[in-house]
Scaffold this motif. Sequence first.
Motif, mmCIF file in Angstrom:
data_model
loop_
_atom_site.group_PDB
_atom_site.id
_atom_site.type_symbol
_atom_site.label_atom_id
_atom_site.label_comp_id
_atom_site.label_asym_id
_atom_site.label_seq_id
_atom_site.Cartn_x
_atom_site.Cartn_y
_atom_site.Cartn_z
ATOM 1 N N MET A 33 0.843 -1.199 0.000
ATOM 2 C CA MET A 33 0.000 0.000 0.000
ATOM 3 C C MET A 33 0.883 1.255 0.000
ATOM 4 S SD MET A 33 -2.862 1.117 2.824
ATOM 5 C CE MET A 33 -3.979 -0.246 2.641
ATOM 6 N N ALA A 34 1.934 1.229 0.808
ATOM 7 C CA ALA A 34 2.819 2.394 0.937
ATOM 8 C C ALA A 34 3.901 2.412 -0.136
ATOM 9 C CB ALA A 34 3.467 2.384 2.331
ATOM 10 N N LYS A 35 3.900 1.389 -0.979
ATOM 11 C CA LYS A 35 4.880 1.264 -2.086
ATOM 12 C C LYS A 35 6.318 1.334 -1.562
ATOM 13 C CE LYS A 35 1.900 3.201 -5.773
ATOM 14 N NZ LYS A 35 0.626 2.924 -5.134
ATOM 15 N N ILE A 36 6.568 0.591 -0.507
ATOM 16 C CA ILE A 36 7.912 0.522 0.061
ATOM 17 C C ILE A 36 8.597 -0.716 -0.516
ATOM 18 C CG2 ILE A 36 9.221 0.154 2.207
ATOM 19 C CD1 ILE A 36 6.938 1.628 3.675
ATOM 20 N N PRO A 37 9.776 -0.560 -1.103
ATOM 21 C CA PRO A 37 10.459 -1.732 -1.675
ATOM 22 C C PRO A 37 10.766 -2.758 -0.586
ATOM 23 C CG PRO A 37 11.626 0.326 -2.207
ATOM 24 C CD PRO A 37 10.586 0.683 -1.225
ATOM 25 N N TYR A 38 10.515 -4.023 -0.932
ATOM 26 C CA TYR A 38 10.786 -5.054 0.072
ATOM 27 C C TYR A 38 11.091 -6.381 -0.620
ATOM 28 C CZ TYR A 38 6.153 -7.275 -0.589
ATOM 29 O OH TYR A 38 5.056 -7.938 -1.109
ATOM 30 N N ILE A 39 11.779 -7.234 0.145
ATOM 31 C CA ILE A 39 11.944 -8.623 -0.293
ATOM 32 C C ILE A 39 11.534 -9.507 0.878
ATOM 33 C CG2 ILE A 39 13.796 -8.203 -1.967
ATOM 34 C CD1 ILE A 39 15.811 -9.078 0.165
ATOM 35 N N ASN A 40 11.144 -10.744 0.554
ATOM 36 C CA ASN A 40 10.757 -11.673 1.609
ATOM 37 C C ASN A 40 11.889 -12.625 1.930
ATOM 38 O OD1 ASN A 40 7.934 -11.220 2.341
ATOM 39 N ND2 ASN A 40 7.508 -11.653 0.191
ATOM 40 N N GLU A 41 12.027 -12.922 3.207
ATOM 41 C CA GLU A 41 12.924 -14.002 3.607
ATOM 42 C C GLU A 41 12.060 -14.985 4.379
ATOM 43 O OE1 GLU A 41 17.355 -13.575 4.604
ATOM 44 O OE2 GLU A 41 16.447 -13.891 6.573
ATOM 45 N N HIS A 42 11.772 -16.105 3.736
ATOM 46 C CA HIS A 42 10.876 -17.087 4.356
ATOM 47 C C HIS A 42 11.686 -18.084 5.163
ATOM 48 C CE1 HIS A 42 7.264 -15.735 2.339
ATOM 49 N NE2 HIS A 42 7.919 -15.692 1.189
ATOM 50 N N SER A 43 11.419 -18.145 6.443
ATOM 51 C CA SER A 43 12.032 -19.167 7.291
ATOM 52 C C SER A 43 11.178 -19.247 8.547
ATOM 53 C CB SER A 43 13.464 -18.793 7.667
ATOM 54 O OG SER A 43 13.447 -17.759 8.624
ATOM 55 N N ARG A 44 11.472 -20.186 9.429
ATOM 56 C CA ARG A 44 10.699 -20.230 10.664
ATOM 57 C C ARG A 44 11.487 -19.614 11.817
ATOM 58 N NH1 ARG A 44 8.914 -24.643 7.981
ATOM 59 N NH2 ARG A 44 10.429 -26.065 8.895
ATOM 60 N N THR A 45 12.359 -18.658 11.472
ATOM 61 C CA THR A 45 13.093 -17.941 12.526
ATOM 62 C C THR A 45 12.206 -16.831 13.052
ATOM 63 O OG1 THR A 45 15.082 -18.309 11.215
ATOM 64 C CG2 THR A 45 15.272 -16.789 13.066
ATOM 65 N N PHE A 46 11.913 -16.902 14.330
ATOM 66 C CA PHE A 46 11.056 -15.891 14.925
ATOM 67 C C PHE A 46 11.900 -14.722 15.430
ATOM 68 C CE2 PHE A 46 6.831 -18.230 15.953
ATOM 69 C CZ PHE A 46 6.833 -18.794 14.695
ATOM 70 N N SER A 47 11.217 -13.645 15.770
ATOM 71 C CA SER A 47 11.917 -12.433 16.223
ATOM 72 C C SER A 47 12.495 -12.638 17.624
ATOM 73 C CB SER A 47 10.942 -11.261 16.256
ATOM 74 O OG SER A 47 10.047 -11.411 17.353
ATOM 75 N N SER A 48 13.205 -11.609 18.085
ATOM 76 C CA SER A 48 13.768 -11.663 19.440
ATOM 77 C C SER A 48 12.654 -11.769 20.481
ATOM 78 C CB SER A 48 14.610 -10.413 19.719
ATOM 79 O OG SER A 48 13.805 -9.263 19.578
ATOM 80 N N LYS A 49 11.429 -11.393 20.111
ATOM 81 C CA LYS A 49 10.296 -11.507 21.034
ATOM 82 C C LYS A 49 9.540 -12.819 20.824
ATOM 83 C CE LYS A 49 9.657 -6.574 21.530
ATOM 84 N NZ LYS A 49 9.067 -5.359 21.030
ATOM 85 N N GLY A 50 10.086 -13.675 19.969
ATOM 86 C CA GLY A 50 9.436 -14.967 19.750
ATOM 87 C C GLY A 50 8.195 -14.885 18.893
ATOM 88 N N LYS A 51 8.149 -13.871 18.025
ATOM 89 C CA LYS A 51 6.937 -13.679 17.217
ATOM 90 C C LYS A 51 7.299 -13.565 15.734
ATOM 91 C CE LYS A 51 3.389 -12.832 20.173
ATOM 92 N NZ LYS A 51 2.035 -13.342 20.014
ATOM 93 N N THR A 52 6.252 -13.589 14.913
ATOM 94 C CA THR A 52 6.417 -13.338 13.486
ATOM 95 C C THR A 52 5.302 -12.405 13.035
ATOM 96 O OG1 THR A 52 6.697 -14.423 11.323
ATOM 97 C CG2 THR A 52 4.991 -15.321 12.741
ATOM 98 N N PRO A 53 5.523 -11.463 12.109
ATOM 99 C CA PRO A 53 6.738 -11.283 11.329
ATOM 100 C C PRO A 53 7.706 -10.342 12.043
ATOM 101 C CG PRO A 53 5.120 -9.715 10.600
ATOM 102 C CD PRO A 53 4.466 -10.503 11.708
#
Lengths: 296, 297
Positions: free
Chosen positions: B79-99
């Motif tokens: 929506m905001a037209k921000i360039p991005y790429i995806n990295e798909h893995s099951r590594t969760f964040s430092s807070k144990g969450k996704t994304p």
Amino acid sequence: MASSSSFFGVTECNLLCVGGLVAGLALAAVAFKRYQKYKDDQRRQTYPKDTVVLHQIGRGKYIPSISPFPLKLETYLRMAKIPYINEHAHTMSSKGKTPWMTYNGEDVDDSQMCIDFLNKKLGVDMNKHLSLEQKSIGHAFRILVEDHLYWTGVLQRWVYDKGAHVPEASGGRVTPFQARMISRKIGPQAYMQGLGRHTQEEVMCILRKDVEALSCFLGQKKFLFGDDPCEYDCSIFGLLAQALWSMPGSPHEVMAKKEFPNLKDYVYRVRETFWPDWNECILEPEQGGTRGKKEK
Amino acid sequence: MASSSNFFGLTECNLLCVGGLVAGLALAAVAFKRYQKYKDDQRRQTYPKDTVVLHQIGRGKYIPSISPFPLKLETYLRMAKIPYINEHSRTFSSKGKTPWMTYNGEDVDDSQMCIDFLNKKLGVDMNKHLSLEQKSIGHAFRILVEDHLYWTMAYVAYAGDLTATRSVMPYDPLTNMFLVRAWTKVIRKQLWCQGMGRHTVEQVNHLIKSDLMALSVFLGRKRFFFGSEPCEFDCCVFGMLALALWCMPGSLHETLVNKEFPNLKDYIYRVRETFWPDWNECILEPEQGGTRGKKEK
């Protein structure tokens, strides 16, 4: 000759003893549950008919309840003019929560389920003057307050503050030891819920957004949706009153009292409208309360 | 004569062994943490500049993500037209969450914190056309969706029969089985702590209906949540409702969105058409167990 046969070194006598012990414990558990049920039935028979028995923890030093949900439910009962009596005890509902109620022999837990139950049973509708859109907005704000802002309060009171102010706020009914024990349990719960994973700074930012949203929506209105109060006011009042009277020195108190004065005015307005006897609903000085004393 | 002095039955030799083992484990832990940090720094150096690297858990069979928050965040980026790429893995964040995301070497977790970070960093404001009151209402509805409706969905997906949940898991059968078991255990505990898990099925059904009705009534006949133009809040509502429609087969959520609140269904399709014209390329191929290219039911 061996004195008795054995099974992996355990004699028949041992097995009988263990079996007897297990059977005895099972019987004791069944008997206890039946006794509890008997006591519950006896309890329900003593209650007056067509009167809500509101089970909640006791009165507070500065506020009728240091928990937002009993205050919400009791405000609703007053708003809807439903006869009720209080039963103050630390007995939690079957879901392990407070408050809960009994009405004509039926126990109901969860403050909102109590309200829905009574609305249906008694044909009450404190939202009848609202449009469908207003009801949808009110529902969203109730969830914001009870499922989000509430958790910032839980973190502040029990995790950052470690329950330090609770003994005083409860008029001594919760001891410092109990407060520390509760505080230890709440931290992991808040982590599981999600908000407890954020840093304190992040939680304060989240708190500010919630309070700002409430203040902005309320604006200069007397109640959430205008001149007439509605059911959603009970929920918002129940929570904001905690910020004003049972969380001394917290960011919640500072925001409600100083940064968003329309919220402070709103809380006082609801109190004046539905709690003219507020002073009789807080603890007396002899019980550790502030009844009769001038408010700071 | 005793062969060596002892302390509570332990010889000096035993004590030295135990001490050495503990010290060894401590050193191993420190080395592991440093290695992890080294790998993280290496990882960050490979990322393109001024591009969001969105870490999420992989595409779904019917939907770009089987979790509402990655879908919310990815919709926002589009929506905001921000360039991005995806990295798909099951590594969760430092807070144990996704994304979670990485932007120019900085990791940020929590979908809303990612959005706030990018709004501030890049001067984005998808809500600028809204009044202050609308923003306050939008905020309340976002919380309704993310902190209440979400938990009713977690309850339905993980607190009871897991058949439907297993059917939408996008990984290989062994991984699916392991993950469903692991996630069920954690989520059931979360549900109890949060409160939703203490209710009966009937009570939760009532809550589901109340939430969806509130959303449907507020949306009304509008194209997006606040009128003809989409806003940031649409990302969050879409993320959650899309899951109800495509990831919860046979659930009350699916039934209500499909049949009882058709304006919600139309809304989901509208957001999808607007921001996900490549939806079909963002779901798994049939060879991977997905439905890419297949006619939608």
